[in-house]
Design a protein around this motif. Structure first.
Motif, PDB file in Angstrom:
ATOM      1  N   ALA A  34      26.109  36.126  47.937  1.00 26.15           N
ATOM      2  CA  ALA A  34      25.810  36.773  46.593  1.00 26.15           C
ATOM      3  C   ALA A  34      27.038  37.016  45.919  1.00 26.15           C
ATOM      4  O   ALA A  34      27.010  36.962  44.712  1.00 26.15           O
ATOM      5  CB  ALA A  34      25.154  38.069  47.038  1.00 26.15           C
ATOM      6  N   ILE A  35      28.186  37.295  46.749  1.00 24.54           N
ATOM      7  CA  ILE A  35      29.532  37.505  45.857  1.00 24.54           C
ATOM      8  C   ILE A  35      29.984  36.100  45.393  1.00 24.54           C
ATOM      9  O   ILE A  35      30.373  36.047  44.049  1.00 24.54           O
ATOM     10  CB  ILE A  35      30.404  37.895  47.047  1.00 24.54           C
ATOM     11  CG1 ILE A  35      30.203  39.331  47.342  1.00 24.54           C
ATOM     12  CG2 ILE A  35      31.908  37.941  46.335  1.00 24.54           C
ATOM     13  CD1 ILE A  35      31.102  39.680  48.680  1.00 24.54           C
ATOM     14  N   GLN A  36      29.932  35.051  46.096  1.00 21.23           N
ATOM     15  CA  GLN A  36      30.402  33.804  45.481  1.00 21.23           C
ATOM     16  C   GLN A  36      29.380  33.509  44.533  1.00 21.23           C
ATOM     17  O   GLN A  36      29.879  32.832  43.300  1.00 21.23           O
ATOM     18  CB  GLN A  36      30.286  32.675  46.521  1.00 21.23           C
ATOM     19  CG  GLN A  36      30.624  31.380  46.164  1.00 21.23           C
ATOM     20  CD  GLN A  36      32.212  31.272  45.720  1.00 21.23           C
ATOM     21  OE1 GLN A  36      32.927  32.238  46.597  1.00 21.23           O
ATOM     22  NE2 GLN A  36      32.619  31.091  44.610  1.00 21.23           N
ATOM     23  N   ALA A  37      28.098  33.614  44.349  1.00 21.65           N
ATOM     24  CA  ALA A  37      27.210  33.329  43.287  1.00 21.65           C
ATOM     25  C   ALA A  37      27.482  34.015  41.992  1.00 21.65           C
ATOM     26  O   ALA A  37      27.617  33.632  40.793  1.00 21.65           O
ATOM     27  CB  ALA A  37      25.734  33.706  43.663  1.00 21.65           C
ATOM     28  N   MET A  38      28.005  35.457  42.086  1.00 22.79           N
ATOM     29  CA  MET A  38      28.432  36.264  41.053  1.00 22.79           C
ATOM     30  C   MET A  38      29.730  35.643  40.281  1.00 22.79           C
ATOM     31  O   MET A  38      29.782  35.588  39.271  1.00 22.79           O
ATOM     32  CB  MET A  38      28.719  37.662  41.644  1.00 22.79           C
ATOM     33  CG  MET A  38      27.492  38.312  41.961  1.00 22.79           C
ATOM     34  SD  MET A  38      28.096  40.062  42.640  1.00 22.79           S
ATOM     35  CE  MET A  38      28.005  40.920  41.075  1.00 22.79           C
ATOM     36  N   ILE A  39      30.680  35.316  41.093  1.00 25.54           N
ATOM     37  CA  ILE A  39      31.773  34.685  40.627  1.00 25.54           C
ATOM     38  C   ILE A  39      31.334  33.503  39.898  1.00 25.54           C
ATOM     39  O   ILE A  39      31.954  33.141  38.637  1.00 25.54           O
ATOM     40  CB  ILE A  39      32.774  34.411  41.843  1.00 25.54           C
ATOM     41  CG1 ILE A  39      33.489  35.597  42.364  1.00 25.54           C
ATOM     42  CG2 ILE A  39      33.894  33.539  41.386  1.00 25.54           C
ATOM     43  CD1 ILE A  39      33.962  35.464  43.754  1.00 25.54           C
ATOM     44  N   ASP A  40      30.760  32.440  40.489  1.00 27.62           N
ATOM     45  CA  ASP A  40      30.381  30.950  39.970  1.00 27.62           C
ATOM     46  C   ASP A  40      29.697  31.282  38.596  1.00 27.62           C
ATOM     47  O   ASP A  40      29.761  30.526  37.675  1.00 27.62           O
ATOM     48  CB  ASP A  40      29.510  30.441  40.661  1.00 27.62           C
ATOM     49  CG  ASP A  40      30.064  29.932  42.217  1.00 27.62           C
ATOM     50  OD1 ASP A  40      31.367  30.189  42.104  1.00 27.62           O
ATOM     51  OD2 ASP A  40      29.302  29.570  43.098  1.00 27.62           O
ATOM     52  N   VAL A  41      28.698  32.479  38.561  1.00 27.72           N
ATOM     53  CA  VAL A  41      27.951  32.449  37.137  1.00 27.72           C
ATOM     54  C   VAL A  41      28.722  33.321  36.021  1.00 27.72           C
ATOM     55  O   VAL A  41      28.314  33.092  35.004  1.00 27.72           O
ATOM     56  CB  VAL A  41      26.729  33.124  37.601  1.00 27.72           C
ATOM     57  CG1 VAL A  41      26.877  34.583  37.684  1.00 27.72           C
ATOM     58  CG2 VAL A  41      25.427  32.530  36.657  1.00 27.72           C
ATOM     59  N   SER A  42      29.846  33.816  36.500  1.00 30.61           N
ATOM     60  CA  SER A  42      30.657  34.532  35.545  1.00 30.61           C
ATOM     61  C   SER A  42      31.873  33.988  34.826  1.00 30.61           C
ATOM     62  O   SER A  42      32.460  34.244  33.908  1.00 30.61           O
ATOM     63  CB  SER A  42      30.863  36.073  35.992  1.00 30.61           C
ATOM     64  OG  SER A  42      30.987  36.170  37.247  1.00 30.61           O
ATOM     65  N   ARG A  43      32.395  33.008  35.666  1.00 29.30           N
ATOM     66  CA  ARG A  43      33.660  32.391  35.261  1.00 29.30           C
ATOM     67  C   ARG A  43      33.534  31.669  33.903  1.00 29.30           C
ATOM     68  O   ARG A  43      34.118  31.743  33.097  1.00 29.30           O
ATOM     69  CB  ARG A  43      34.033  31.408  36.325  1.00 29.30           C
ATOM     70  CG  ARG A  43      35.572  30.880  35.992  1.00 29.30           C
ATOM     71  CD  ARG A  43      36.191  30.114  36.970  1.00 29.30           C
ATOM     72  NE  ARG A  43      36.644  31.117  38.079  1.00 29.30           N
ATOM     73  CZ  ARG A  43      36.004  31.013  39.423  1.00 29.30           C
ATOM     74  NH1 ARG A  43      35.357  30.229  39.792  1.00 29.30           N
ATOM     75  NH2 ARG A  43      36.758  31.929  40.208  1.00 29.30           N
ATOM     76  N   GLY A  44      32.393  31.048  33.877  1.00 29.71           N
ATOM     77  CA  GLY A  44      31.954  30.142  32.669  1.00 29.71           C
ATOM     78  C   GLY A  44      30.635  30.346  32.217  1.00 29.71           C
ATOM     79  O   GLY A  44      30.132  31.537  32.140  1.00 29.71           O
ATOM     80  N   TYR A  45      30.009  29.456  31.489  1.00 25.47           N
ATOM     81  CA  TYR A  45      28.543  29.614  31.105  1.00 25.47           C
ATOM     82  C   TYR A  45      27.739  29.407  32.283  1.00 25.47           C
ATOM     83  O   TYR A  45      27.842  28.868  33.263  1.00 25.47           O
ATOM     84  CB  TYR A  45      28.569  28.803  29.746  1.00 25.47           C
ATOM     85  CG  TYR A  45      29.506  29.070  28.676  1.00 25.47           C
ATOM     86  CD1 TYR A  45      29.245  29.903  27.633  1.00 25.47           C
ATOM     87  CD2 TYR A  45      30.670  28.139  28.727  1.00 25.47           C
ATOM     88  CE1 TYR A  45      30.019  30.384  26.935  1.00 25.47           C
ATOM     89  CE2 TYR A  45      31.484  28.602  27.615  1.00 25.47           C
ATOM     90  CZ  TYR A  45      31.194  29.534  26.640  1.00 25.47           C
ATOM     91  OH  TYR A  45      32.391  29.891  25.862  1.00 25.47           O
ATOM     92  N   SER A  46      26.428  29.645  31.879  1.00 20.88           N
ATOM     93  CA  SER A  46      25.302  29.176  32.721  1.00 20.88           C
ATOM     94  C   SER A  46      24.051  29.262  31.891  1.00 20.88           C
ATOM     95  O   SER A  46      23.856  29.311  30.935  1.00 20.88           O
ATOM     96  CB  SER A  46      25.016  30.658  33.516  1.00 20.88           C
ATOM     97  OG  SER A  46      24.588  31.874  32.756  1.00 20.88           O
TER      98      SER A  46
END
Ligand SMILES: *Cc1c(COP(=O)(O)O)cnc(C)c1O
Length: 467
Positions: free
Chosen positions: A101-113
């Motif tokens: 879940a932590i990784q998913a938050m990072i992945d989705v907030s660094r750029g666009y989604s």
């Protein structure tokens, strides 16, 4: 007569040009340094007026300024070590998140989604679609909606289904949730009229039956969460209320709070109602938190009847309580773990902590106590209780092993305060006039920081006492 010692203090400018503060100026904004220097000099001047004989040395003054600056630069919201043993500690942020879940938050907030974008068609999409499928799959509901938190879920549900109408609730379930937040107030603010039935300890089927009428908008069943009523008690289960609600054509809203997804509920949650269980009992919609027993991010989850959920989604209030991308990312990753219940029990930290075997907790406590003893800190290991917290199973204590610390000449209160003001802050509790550390809520990889923090706090508390 000697000269006024206050005259020996440097000016703000002189203090700022001292080598330690010139070095600090490369990291901290000048305004902060000036404010801190002024405050430190004011304090020193006041201490001299109050009878201090000699002014602090230049080194002492610059280190006081540096400490003040560090305090101002420190984030307000920061990690703490939870040694209370309360797994879902609302004041400490409730559930620690699974790694995925932590990784998913990072992945989705660094750029666009694709938060609101249909990748296949290239057209506008809806953020509400992201977790809906998984929630349907895991709970058996026809439809699902994710909002900002469970309080918002309850308000949205009642505002959608019972605006200007009666909401019938048992007096025994008019709970207050942490921070003076009452179900009764929420019903009113949702634009519905609260109709209380029964007595605090007893509510019967006939009480609901009598209150039902043409003005009824919904029946509300509330999980009692953070307390238990014992003795001369009677309540009507959601399973009994569901046919009554149906026969009158009104929805049954079940505010479950805790958000357990596993059916049957695993130990030590065997007495909790799960979301699939509540739906099977016939609720029209079930609301729950994402960061309680589910072990995910703060969120409110609504599952149930397709028409009811669709109406909530179209309610303009829904926009005011919508979740952000990081919440949705963390929630989707957490929910995905539940596809395999065994995996969820291992990978969701809140569940893992609640289910930590006593033998393992004892072993950790003894090892930790050994390390403290090596540092000359007297302590002992004793059996005690942890708690699930977060408004779940208030009567289910979790047997645990506590490390009790109380160095000679230091009060438990003083040590507790020294632990809190360390870096990182350590939150513990007092048992039998000693500071109790419960490793249930401390990760293995946090143990070195806990050890160093306890040692430093003992040292500071003893020094303060002998100063
Ligand atoms: C915790 C709880 C709430 C509030 O949920 P939040 O996610 O904190 O907004 C509401 N109802 C019940 C029964 C609860 O246990």
């Amino acid at each position: 007569m000697s000269a006024d010692p206050r005259r020996a203090l440097p000016s703000v400018e002189e203090l700022l040009t001292s080598p330690p503060l010139r070095a600090l100026a490369t990291e901290a904004p000048r305004g902060l340094l000036v404010d801190a220097s002024r405050a430190v000099l004011d304090d020193a001047r006041a201490a001299l007026s109050d009878g201090d004989a000699t002014p602090p040395s230049p080194d002492e003054l610059s280190s006081r300024v540096a400490a003040r600056v560090a305090e101002r630069l420190r984030p307000s919201l920061r990690p703490v070590l939870n040694a209370t043993g309360v797994v879902l500690h609302t004041n400490l942020g409730r559930a620690p998140l699974p790694e995925s879940a932590i990784q998913a938050m990072i992945d989705v907030s660094r750029g666009y989604s694709n938060l609101e974008y249909e990748i296949d068609s290239g057209s506008r999409g809806s953020r509400y679609d992201h977790c809906a499928g998984l929630l349907r799959e895991l709970t058996g509901a026809q439809a699902a909606l994710v909002v900002n938190n469970n309080a918002a879920a309850v308000v949205l549900a009642l505002n959608t289904m019972a605006l200007g109408r009666d909401v019938i609730v048992s007096r025994g379930e008019l709970v207050e949730i942490g921070g003076s937040f009452r179900i009764a107030d929420m019903v009113e603010r949702a634009g519905a009229r609260l109709v209380e039935v029964g007595a605090t300890n007893k509510t019967r089927f006939a009480d609901y039956e009598r209150a039902l009428g043409t003005r009824t908008g919904a029946l509300l069943k509330v999980h009692r969460s953070n307390f238990a009523v014992r003795g001369f008690v009677e309540e009507v289960s959601a399973a009994e209320l569901a046919p009554l609600a149906r026969s009158h054509g009104v929805p049954l809203v079940h505010d479950l709070g805790s958000g357990l997804l596993l059916e049957p509920p695993p130990e030590p949650l065997q007495d909790e109602t799960s979301a699939p269980g509540a739906l099977a009992d016939g609720a029209t919609v079930v609301t729950m938190s994402g960061d309680k027993l589910l072990g995910g991010p703060q969120a409110g989850l609504i599952v149930g009847d397709a028409d009811a959920v669709e109406a909530m989604r179209r309610n303009p209030l829904c926009r005011a309580v919508r979740p952000d991308r990081t919440t949705l990312a963390a929630l989707e990753a957490t929910l995905a773990l539940y596809r395999d219940p065994e995996r969820a029990l291992k990978a969701v930290p809140a569940l893992r902590m609640m289910r930590a075997p006593l033998a393992r907790l004892r072993e950790r406590a003894h090892r930790f106590a050994g390390r403290l003893a090596e540092r000359g800190i007297p302590c002992e290991v004793r059996d005690g209780d942890s708690a699930i917290g977060g408004g779940a199973a208030p009567e289910t204590p979790l047997p645990s092993a506590l490390v009790l610390v109380r160095p000679k000449g230091v009060s438990a209160d003083a040590l507790l305060a020294a632990l809190r003001t360390g870096e990182p802050p350590i939150v513990a509790r007092i048992v039998d006039d000693r500071v109790a550390l419960d490793l249930r809520t401390v990760r293995d990889d946090e143990e070195p920081a806990l050890l160093a923090g306890v040692a430093a706090a003992v040292e500071r508390a003893s020094r303060l006492r002998h100063a």
